[in-house]
Design a protein around this motif. Structure first.
Motif, PDB file in Angstrom:
ATOM      1  N   SER A 134       0.926  -1.113   0.282  1.00 58.56           N
ATOM      2  CA  SER A 134      -0.207  -0.146   0.338  1.00 58.56           C
ATOM      3  C   SER A 134       1.202   1.182   0.102  1.00 58.56           C
ATOM      4  O   SER A 134       0.878   2.283  -0.707  1.00 58.56           O
ATOM      5  CB  SER A 134      -1.002  -0.125   1.178  1.00 58.56           C
ATOM      6  OG  SER A 134      -0.578   0.791   2.325  1.00 58.56           O
ATOM      7  N   LYS A 160       0.529   4.306  -3.232  1.00 59.51           N
ATOM      8  CA  LYS A 160       0.355   5.564  -2.004  1.00 59.51           C
ATOM      9  C   LYS A 160       1.503   6.529  -2.741  1.00 59.51           C
ATOM     10  O   LYS A 160       1.876   7.184  -3.748  1.00 59.51           O
ATOM     11  CB  LYS A 160       0.163   5.970  -1.141  1.00 59.51           C
ATOM     12  CG  LYS A 160      -0.985   5.225  -0.331  1.00 59.51           C
ATOM     13  CD  LYS A 160      -0.855   5.221   1.122  1.00 59.51           C
ATOM     14  CE  LYS A 160      -1.895   5.290   1.704  1.00 59.51           C
ATOM     15  NZ  LYS A 160      -1.807   5.117   3.262  1.00 59.51           N
ATOM     16  N   ASP A 162       0.786   1.850   7.928  1.00 54.38           N
ATOM     17  CA  ASP A 162       1.292   2.013   5.854  1.00 54.38           C
ATOM     18  C   ASP A 162       2.685   2.409   5.878  1.00 54.38           C
ATOM     19  O   ASP A 162       2.434   3.041   4.388  1.00 54.38           O
ATOM     20  CB  ASP A 162       0.119   2.727   5.960  1.00 54.38           C
ATOM     21  CG  ASP A 162      -1.074   2.242   6.398  1.00 54.38           C
ATOM     22  OD1 ASP A 162      -1.459   1.043   5.610  1.00 54.38           O
ATOM     23  OD2 ASP A 162      -2.211   3.205   6.050  1.00 54.38           O
ATOM     24  N   SER A 183      -9.131   5.951   9.201  1.00 55.63           N
ATOM     25  CA  SER A 183      -8.702   5.490  10.023  1.00 55.63           C
ATOM     26  C   SER A 183      -8.628   5.345  11.098  1.00 55.63           C
ATOM     27  O   SER A 183      -8.502   6.554  11.244  1.00 55.63           O
ATOM     28  CB  SER A 183      -6.864   5.529   9.596  1.00 55.63           C
ATOM     29  OG  SER A 183      -6.202   6.531   9.027  1.00 55.63           O
ATOM     30  N   LYS A 238      -9.310  -6.473   0.163  1.00 55.33           N
ATOM     31  CA  LYS A 238      -8.394  -5.275   0.817  1.00 55.33           C
ATOM     32  C   LYS A 238      -7.499  -4.416  -0.167  1.00 55.33           C
ATOM     33  O   LYS A 238      -7.678  -3.206  -0.657  1.00 55.33           O
ATOM     34  CB  LYS A 238      -7.250  -6.064   1.161  1.00 55.33           C
ATOM     35  CG  LYS A 238      -6.133  -4.845   2.270  1.00 55.33           C
ATOM     36  CD  LYS A 238      -6.075  -4.989   4.131  1.00 55.33           C
ATOM     37  CE  LYS A 238      -5.408  -4.182   4.574  1.00 55.33           C
ATOM     38  NZ  LYS A 238      -5.466  -4.957   5.905  1.00 55.33           N
ATOM     39  N   GLN A 278      -9.894  -2.291  -1.501  1.00 52.56           N
ATOM     40  CA  GLN A 278     -10.586  -1.172  -0.795  1.00 52.56           C
ATOM     41  C   GLN A 278      -9.678   0.018  -0.674  1.00 52.56           C
ATOM     42  O   GLN A 278      -9.851   0.867  -0.751  1.00 52.56           O
ATOM     43  CB  GLN A 278     -10.405  -1.549   0.919  1.00 52.56           C
ATOM     44  CG  GLN A 278     -11.801  -1.500   1.382  1.00 52.56           C
ATOM     45  CD  GLN A 278     -11.826  -2.611   2.421  1.00 52.56           C
ATOM     46  OE1 GLN A 278     -10.817  -2.975   2.865  1.00 52.56           O
ATOM     47  NE2 GLN A 278     -13.224  -2.603   2.623  1.00 52.56           N
ATOM     48  N   ASP A 279      -8.359  -0.411  -0.608  1.00 55.44           N
ATOM     49  CA  ASP A 279      -7.244   0.486  -1.113  1.00 55.44           C
ATOM     50  C   ASP A 279      -6.683   1.128  -2.316  1.00 55.44           C
ATOM     51  O   ASP A 279      -6.857   1.789  -2.330  1.00 55.44           O
ATOM     52  CB  ASP A 279      -5.387  -0.548  -0.793  1.00 55.44           C
ATOM     53  CG  ASP A 279      -4.786  -0.974   0.297  1.00 55.44           C
ATOM     54  OD1 ASP A 279      -5.603  -0.127   1.103  1.00 55.44           O
ATOM     55  OD2 ASP A 279      -4.526  -1.909   0.697  1.00 55.44           O
ATOM     56  N   LYS A 280      -7.602   0.710  -3.100  1.00 57.06           N
ATOM     57  CA  LYS A 280      -7.351   1.516  -4.483  1.00 57.06           C
ATOM     58  C   LYS A 280      -8.806   2.440  -3.930  1.00 57.06           C
ATOM     59  O   LYS A 280      -8.512   3.729  -4.745  1.00 57.06           O
ATOM     60  CB  LYS A 280      -8.466   0.423  -5.608  1.00 57.06           C
ATOM     61  CG  LYS A 280      -7.090   0.379  -6.433  1.00 57.06           C
ATOM     62  CD  LYS A 280      -7.616  -0.312  -7.830  1.00 57.06           C
ATOM     63  CE  LYS A 280      -8.169  -0.811  -7.418  1.00 57.06           C
ATOM     64  NZ  LYS A 280      -7.882  -1.756  -8.927  1.00 57.06           N
ATOM     65  N   ARG A 317      -9.365   4.076  -1.516  1.00 58.32           N
ATOM     66  CA  ARG A 317      -9.684   4.696  -0.347  1.00 58.32           C
ATOM     67  C   ARG A 317      -7.788   5.550  -1.137  1.00 58.32           C
ATOM     68  O   ARG A 317      -8.028   7.328  -0.323  1.00 58.32           O
ATOM     69  CB  ARG A 317      -8.483   3.543  -0.025  1.00 58.32           C
ATOM     70  CG  ARG A 317      -7.878   5.086   1.825  1.00 58.32           C
ATOM     71  CD  ARG A 317      -7.100   4.400   2.632  1.00 58.32           C
ATOM     72  NE  ARG A 317      -6.831   5.131   3.555  1.00 58.32           N
ATOM     73  CZ  ARG A 317      -6.165   4.630   4.918  1.00 58.32           C
ATOM     74  NH1 ARG A 317      -5.928   3.137   4.661  1.00 58.32           N
ATOM     75  NH2 ARG A 317      -5.360   5.280   5.611  1.00 58.32           N
TER      76      ARG A 317
END
Lengths: 1043, 240
Positions: free
Chosen positions: A11, A15, A360, A799, B220, B223-225, B227
């Motif tokens: 993740s 990002k 993260d 979060s 997940k 979801q990450d995408k 988010r």
């Protein structure tokens, strides 16, 4: 399990890609055209300059005089070349600072062989630019040309050219014209042991001028280095991406992205160096390169070992390299100073820690959190040196520039004076300002204030009262000490029999935070003869908000705790109640030093009262403090909830009777509350029924939970919270103060109903428990600023905030919390009516955020809260960093704008139970004045002389425990109008209540409100409910009708 | 608030979201005094701004203040437009006087004071009240029980009730005698008990577990995408 651990890193890569998309400047055709057009405009403007134009010092007399050049005359020749260099040439421009570096090679014909001496080069370089500037101004495709400096080095000005055309995608684009001196001089003359400024000597012995020499060498090798960098970056996407990441990372940290530490070009050089050294290879991902570069910076002391390009790459840039032998190689990182490097190292270390430890992969901490000086340093000072001639009394530029020398002086002075109190001291003086003009000389560069940031090593050390110096027997050292401290030094005999020189900073417990400020002021006054008004220190400006009648009530806490101990002893020794009391625990925040206004001992709430000695302003009300007691176990308790509560009351009454009979204590009770008066304090007793306790531990969601009454559950959670926070308070002495500021801020902006007191404590606790990427805050202002930023910047929608107070949450616990969080978000998405937990605060005792934020703040309230926090954080940052001595700025942090509500109710300030807690009397100059009320004469916040006449018993019964008209009023209004109005109020003693129209039942109200007058009537009714308390009611905005 | 903003958005500049609007109002408040003095100046500035075109382009900090000033001006104007009407209405029937209410016990300060004193009649009285309440409450419960019984027997039926029997001494879940073992020991025992169970005995169970894990991973990822999309919308990726 392996896949589990993979997720966070995936993740962060995700990002990072997003970040790069956002930050990297895409070279669109329009942009390329704009840049090319401007560059050719510059070139053609330069072409217009007549050859052999005689240039003399008159073009910039101020500059030539101030740098101290002895000769500066030449005939103008065209530059040898003009080329684009820097980040634009390698496609690594990171937004938002979009600029293009244009390297302009100075022609050899304009310089003599010996012009490296005595600033002749610098003077000519500047004059050359002056000529160019004059001709650029007449070009039509150029909007304006300004002066700036290369890395804050005033002797090396550069030109900043703004193109006339504007491009929406890159606002504020400019081109920097940087002169280079490729092969102008013989580099061996510029090695660091040589003196090239003849004015610098001690008794006819010339001193070496390494910094001056480097300053020229830098220009000589600029093009070569630029090419070297370009070679590596062309066609290597990952390397470019890593460079942008590093730039973003560094820019967010203003303490290391300054003139004596990192800059964009330097970072690209370091990365290229690592490539040349094979520390970075083509298989690496951007994040891998990022990490490798940081590792290198951390372990390789750049400042001590220096950085030279390896000479292996002869084939890439072979022309000038033959002359390079080891003694003349140019230290690429000469700008990184010995003071800045440890700080850089520390930042790098903490970033690497973030990569490992944070959620993260630390993306938020590394690439999205601004670590500016205001939030980083515990103490900030600004020295106003405008017009101070001492700075340049020896000349503006010798080896180094006077401002850099002054920075160093201040640093050394403070370092010696503060010794182990400070972990880092950072002195930064940015000299360039917007309309800087070199022609007028350099004296105006003093105008900007000098910034001093101090990172405290620990609160205990910073608050130390006595500094022990050298032993009296060591004469030399003692003499030095005396010389340094002057009249502050005194000879003292210590408990262990030692006699030593020392300094003593006599100070009360509550004002120890001022010691550091006093030391700094003393030293600066003594050694640099600065006056107090030129030193702006950011230390105590927020203290006013916590004072009650000019003093901080926390100083009474010792007495409060002693009284509580005594009370609990008495309670546990009670014999004449069927069940023994097994434990007594404090619940109120005053017991853990986090209450904004812990109660003062009340003179009447005592066993013996000297009526004659009661002063005029004895308050009429006593704040009560909640205390939880538990009885020993018994099987005879009823099963019915209602009966359990009643039985508790009966027990409490029995306890009261016993206390009255045995100790003569005064007790007062209502059906809900039982208060005991003792030594000036009122304790409110609550009872936890032990049957619930064993059940509450078990997982939530099981059937048994339903059997625990809500009251018992709440009590249990509160007691858990109280003991945990109390422990935390002992670990971090500044914690309580930050909490109090935070609570005061929340209340001042009328958020008392939105965020529970305990939630505020948890938010602040988080700052101390998870300080990364910062250090643990060691001053109240820094802590408060970070609290505001946390509130404003935490990603509340996506979060949970996990506050692990004792560090005992396992990975499974965290997973459970995450699951709970996802569940609550899912439930909210499916049905927005459901209670939402917009702010998800999880702790060891409450893993699904049930306790404090279940109902409030709701998403709308949170939105408002976040907006206010952001605004206050920005204001606070501005006040700390910018030169503004206006005290109103600080007050504004706690003054809430009332025009943001639909209606406002102002209260009679002198009918509040504690009028002295009111920060500002509110007034409203807009909106319609709907109603005015007169004050009631039946309540007065202070005991009147008439009250004191009666007997002591009468007086005691008059005393009102925990009476709060505001709470009563809010309760009454909410009971009647909760579907139409929402109330925003300050439970700590504000005199304003904000009202907003509730929108939920709009449809139903539509007909009713066809007449706009309805709102006025409604407000009058509300005002009626607060007869004798409400002063004025204003209507700011009528509810809108749907169109 | 939202509604108001949306209207303003359309009317005024179309830049600020309502969050942004609230933002810096705290800050601008401090300039209020100055503002008053330099109203003329500001008006000029405002005109300039307007002529310069869209305000959205201005990024520079100083300009941002301008934007807000202008924005606030607009707000003020707007609210004034509304207020004029309002205050006219208010003028017509003048500012309503709320009496101090010192004689009236039904509302306001006097009521709260009386309430406070009324609910503190003294320990003895209170004790008595609670005792009375408990007796009454128990009686009520008993009454309800009896009524229920009576209702059932009315139709000629006889209520046969399960007798509760001896007092419960064992915990329903763990099967231990209440009070005989400490809580910690019970939990310990329970934990041990659980660990003995073999979770995936059959192969199909294992396969299922694997598939589930894959599914959760997939979800997940999705979801990450999502988010990240939302974060992009919230300008989270602009570190400036």
């Amino acid at each position: 399990m392996e896949t589990e651990t993979c997720i966070p890193s995936m993740s962060i890569d995700f990002k990072v890609q997003e970040l790069l998309k956002e930050v990297r400047l895409q070279c669109s055709p329009a942009l390329t055209k704009l840049v090319d057009d401007t560059v050719s405009a510059i070139k053609s403007a330069v072409d217009q300059i007549p050859e052999h134009l005689q240039v003399t010092a008159d073009w910039a007399p101020g500059f030539v005089r101030d740098v101290g050049a002895d000769k500066a005359e030449f005939k103008f020749k065209k530059p040898t070349s003009i080329e684009i260099g820097g980040s634009y040439s390698i496609g690594c421009v990171a937004k938002p600072d979009v600029n293009v570096d244009l390297l302009l090679r100075l022609p050899k014909e304009c310089f003599h062989e010996k012009d490296y001496l005595n600033y002749r080069y610098h003077a000519k370089r500047c004059l050359y630019l002056c000529v160019i500037k004059k001709y650029l101004k007449s070009s039509s495709s150029i909007q304006k040309v300004e002066w700036s400096t290369l890395q804050n080095e005033a002797r090396k000005p550069v030109l900043v050219v703004y193109p006339a055309a504007n491009l929406d995608e890159v606002p504020g684009l400019f081109i920097r014209i940087i002169p280079t001196a490729t092969s102008l001089f013989d580099p061996s003359k510029l090695n660091e042991k040589r003196n090239n400024v003849r004015a610098l000597n001690t008794g006819d012995v010339p001193q070496p001028t390494p910094i001056y020499n480097c300053s020229i060498l830098e220009d000589m090798y600029l093009e070569e280095n630029s090419k070297f960098v370009m070679n590596f970056f062309s066609g290597w996407k990952e390397l470019g991406e890593a460079l942008i990441l590093l730039k973003v990372w560094a820019r967010l940290r203003s303490s290391i992205y300054v003139h004596d530490c990192l800059n964009g070009f330097l970072i690209s050089i370091i990365v290229s160096y690592l490539v040349a050294k094979n520390k970075i290879n083509r298989d690496m991902m951007p994040m891998g390169i990022f990490r490798a570069t940081l590792k290198f910076i951390e372990t390789h002391p750049l400042w001590k070992h220096r950085l030279y390009f390896p000479t292996i790459d002869q084939n890439t840039s072979s022309k000038g390299n033959e002359q390079l032998n080891s003694s003349t190689r140019f230290n690429l990182v000469f700008r990184i100073s010995g003071v800045a490097y440890p700080e850089l190292q520390d930042e790098v270390a903490s970033t690497l820690k973030c990569l490992e430890k944070c959620r993260d992969g630390g993306f938020e901490e590394i690439f999205a959190t601004k670590i500016d000086n205001a939030a980083k340093y515990d103490y900030c000072f600004r020295l106003n040196l405008k017009g101070n001639r001492d700075v340049y009394s020896l000349g503006f530029c010798l080896d180094d520039e006077c401002w850099r020398v002054y920075e160093q002086d201040v640093h050394n002075l403070l370092n010696q004076g503060l010794n182990d109190r400070a972990k880092f001291i950072r002195v930064i003086w940015r000299n360039t300002y917007s309309d800087f003009n070199v022609e007028n000389g350099l004296s105006a560069l003093n105008n900007e204030p000098l910034f001093v940031g101090i990172l405290v090593s620990s609160v205990e050390k910073a608050f130390r009262v006595v500094d022990i110096g050298p032993n009296a027997e060591k004469k030399d050292e003692a003499l030095m000490f005396r010389k340094f401290w002057g009249e502050k030094a005194e000879l003292r005999r210590f408990q262990d029999g030692k006699i030593a020189e020392s300094t003593v900073w006599e100070s009360e417990q509550g004002s120890r935070h001022l010691i550091l400020k006093r030391i700094v002021e003393f030293l600066l006054e003594r050694h640099l003869s600065l006056s107090k008004k030129d030193i702006v220190s950011v230390v105590d400006q927020l203290d006013f908000s916590l004072l009650h009648d000019g003093k901080d009530l926390v100083s009474h806490s010792g007495k409060l705790l002693r009284t509580f101990e005594e009370l609990s002893k008495r309670l546990r020794s009670i014999e004449d109640v069927p069940l023994k009391i097994s434990s007594v625990q404090p619940l109120d925040s005053a017991f853990r030093y986090t209450s904004v206004f812990p109660p003062e001992p009340h003179p009447v709430a005592n066993k013996k009262v000297d009526v004659a000695r009661l002063h005029n302003l004895t308050p009429f009300c006593v704040q009560s403090l909640e205390v939880m007691i538990q009885l020993e176990g018994s099987g005879n308790w009823p099963m019915d909830d209602v009966l359990i509560e009643r039985t508790k009351s009966v027990f409490l009454l029995k306890i009261c009777e016993s206390l009255q009979d045995n100790w003569g204590m005064t007790c007062t009770a209502s059906e809900k509350d039982v208060d005991v008066l003792m030594d000036g304090y009122a304790f409110r007793l609550r009872m936890l029924h032990e049957r619930g306790l064993s059940l509450v531990n078990k997982e939530i969601g099981r059937d048994q939970m339903k059997r625990v009454s809500a009251a018992d559950k709440m009590l249990f959670v509160r007691s858990q919270h109280a003991s945990m926070v109390n422990g935390l308070q002992f670990r971090y002495p500044i914690f309580g103060l930050v909490v109090r500021l935070a609570k005061r801020w929340l209340a001042s902006h009328l958020f008392s109903a939105c965020l529970a007191e305990e939630a505020a404590e948890l938010l602040v606790a988080y700052l101390f428990l998870k300080p990364l990427p910062f250090d643990v805050p060691c001053s109240r202002i820094t802590g408060f600023l970070r609290f505001l930023r946390l509130l404003a910047e935490h990603d509340w929608t996506f979060s949970p905030l996990i506050v692990d107070i004792n560090g005992d949450l396992s990975q499974n616990d965290e997973k459970e919390i995450d699951d709970n969080f996802m569940q609550s978000r899912k439930a909210y998405k499916e049905n927005t009516q459901i209670e939402s937990k917009a702010m998800f605060l999880a702790t060891a005792y409450d893993k699904s955020s049930e306790a404090w934020t279940r109902c409030s703040p709701n998403p709308l309230e949170l939105k408002r809260l976040v907006a206010y926090a952001r605004s206050s954080a920005n204001l606070l940052t501005k006040i700390i960093l910018q030169n503004q001595t206006d005290p109103h700025g600080w007050e504004c942090l706690f003054r809430t704008p009332l025009n943001l509500y639909d209606a406002v109710i102002l209260l009679h300030g002198d009918r509040l139970p504690y009028p002295k807690r009111l920060l500002f009397t509110s007034e409203l100059d807009q909106g319609g004045h709907v109603a005015h009320g007169s004050a009631s004469s039946s309540f007065h916040p202070f005991l009147l002389p008439a009250d004191m006449k009666g007997s002591l018993e009468q007086l005691k019964t008059k005393l009102m425990v925990n009476f709060d008209p505001l709470r009563c009023f809010v309760g009454d209004v909410e009971a009647k109008f909760s579907n139409r109005l929402k109330l925003w109020y300050d439970s700590l003693g504000g005199d304003a209540i904000g009202l907003t129209w509730e929108r939920s039942k709009k449809r139903e109200r539509e007909e009713e409100e066809a007449d706009g007058k309805h709102a006025v009537d409604l407000l009058r009714n509300v005002g009626e409910l607060g007869k004798g308390f409400v002063r004025d009611v204003y209507l700011v905005k009528a509810p809108r009708l749907s169109i | 608030m939202k509604k108001k903003t949306s209207k303003e958005k359309a009317n005024a500049v179309g830049v600020a979201e309502d969050v942004e609007m609230v933002e810096n109002l705290v800050a601008t408040k401090q300039e209020k005094k100055k503002d008053k003095l330099s109203k003329k100046k500001k008006r000029k500035g405002k005109e300039k701004n307007a002529s310069a075109g869209t305000v959205a382009k201005l990024v520079d900090e100083n300009d941002e203040v301008h934007v807000q000033e202008k924005f606030r001006k607009d707000r003020k104007k707007k609210s004034k437009g509304q207020l004029v009407k309002k205050s006219k209405a208010a003028q017509e029937d003048e500012v309503y006087e709320i009496p101090s209410g010192d004689e009236d016990c039904s509302k306001g300060m006097k009521k709260w004071l009386t309430d406070y004193h009324q609910c503190r009649p003294g320990l003895k009285v209170l004790q008595q009240r609670i005792d009375e309440f408990i007796t009454a409450y128990e009686e009520k419960l008993e009454q309800e029980r009896r009524e229920k019984e009576a209702r059932l027997t009315e139709g000629g039926w006889v209520l046969v009730e399960h007798h509760k029997g001896r007092k419960k001494t064992t915990d329903s879940e763990s099967g231990t005698t209440i009070g005989s073992v400490s809580q910690a020991a019970v939990e310990d025992k329970l934990a041990k008990k659980k660990s003995k169970e073999v979770s995936d005995f059959y192969r199909f169970q294992k396969r299922e577990a694997q598939r589930n894990e894959l599914l959760t991973l997939q979800s997940k990822f999705e979801q990450d995408k999502k988010r990240i999309q939302q974060m992009r919308a919230a300008r989270k990726f602009r570190p400036y």
